[in-house]
Design a protein around this motif. Structure first.
Motif, short mmCIF file in Angstrom:
data_model
loop_
_atom_site.label_atom_id
_atom_site.label_comp_id
_atom_site.label_asym_id
_atom_site.label_seq_id
_atom_site.Cartn_x
_atom_site.Cartn_y
_atom_site.Cartn_z
N ILE A 1 0.79 -1.26 -0.01
CA ILE A 1 0.00 -0.02 -0.18
C ILE A 1 0.95 1.26 0.06
N TYR A 2 2.02 1.31 0.99
CA TYR A 2 2.77 2.27 0.82
C TYR A 2 3.51 2.46 -0.22
N ARG A 3 3.93 1.61 -1.03
CA ARG A 3 4.79 1.58 -2.26
C ARG A 3 3.95 2.37 -3.22
N ALA A 4 2.49 1.74 -3.24
CA ALA A 4 1.80 2.24 -4.22
C ALA A 4 1.49 3.79 -4.20
N LEU B 1 3.55 5.86 -2.88
CA LEU B 1 4.63 6.52 -3.22
C LEU B 1 4.82 6.80 -4.67
N ALA B 2 4.56 5.71 -5.13
CA ALA B 2 4.49 5.67 -6.90
C ALA B 2 3.43 6.58 -7.47
N THR C 1 4.77 10.05 -6.71
CA THR C 1 5.84 10.41 -7.62
C THR C 1 5.40 10.66 -8.92
N ALA C 2 4.70 10.03 -9.57
CA ALA C 2 3.88 10.10 -10.58
C ALA C 2 3.25 11.55 -10.87
N ALA C 3 2.72 11.93 -9.72
CA ALA C 3 2.01 13.39 -9.81
C ALA C 3 2.95 14.43 -9.60
N GLY C 4 4.24 13.94 -9.45
CA GLY C 4 5.32 15.25 -9.20
C GLY C 4 5.54 15.32 -7.71
N GLY C 5 5.11 14.70 -6.83
CA GLY C 5 5.17 15.16 -5.44
C GLY C 5 5.69 14.23 -4.38
N THR C 6 5.25 14.06 -3.10
CA THR C 6 5.46 13.33 -2.25
C THR C 6 4.12 12.88 -1.39
#
Length: 140
Positions: free
Chosen positions: A119-122, A124-125, A128-133
């Motif tokens: 869940i947490y890795r998703a 983060l992904a 990251t894809a949206a340009g942030g954290t």
């Protein structure tokens, strides 16, 4: 290279070879898990293959959660002779059953942890894809 022979190991060497401390070796002897360890001419303990094998097996039992009391019972049965083999099998079988149950529980816990990590890795992904954290506002 010198090969250790019968009764050739000091307590320090026995501790290193078995992975337990010298204190533990003395404790196991004091409480009867190990028979009296023979002494060399200077009065120091000298460990042979029989003692090393016993310590390795005792360590296995302890590391798998067997209580000191149950270990003592098992050792007493062993010293009593072959007529106690059925009782020894029972002690080890009961310990094995507890160990299997513990492994099953740990497997379930591991699965829950893997799920949460996924869940947490998703998250983060996605971030990251949206340009942030991920932040507290966009993911709890």
């Amino acid at each position: 290279m010198t090969i250790a022979t019968e009764r050739d190991l000091s307590i320090e060497a026995a501790a290193e070879r078995t992975g337990v401390s010298a204190h533990t070796l003395r404790y196991y002897e004091r409480i009867g898990l190990l028979a009296d360890v023979p002494r060399g001419p200077g009065g120091h303990r000298r460990y042979g293959e029989a003692e090393i094998g016993a310590v390795v097996f005792l360590t296995l039992l302890r590391q798998t959660g067997m209580s000191i009391r149950d270990m003592q019972r098992f050792v007493e049965l062993t010293r009593a002779g072959d007529h106690t083999i059925p009782q020894r099998v029972q002690v080890l079988t009961e310990h094995r059953e507890r160990l299997v149950a513990q492994l099953e529980l740990l497997q379930r816990h591991l699965g829950a942890l893997d799920h949460k990590i996924g869940i947490y890795r998703a998250m983060l992904a996605d971030a990251t894809a949206a340009g942030g954290t991920p932040t507290k506002e966009n993911h709890a």
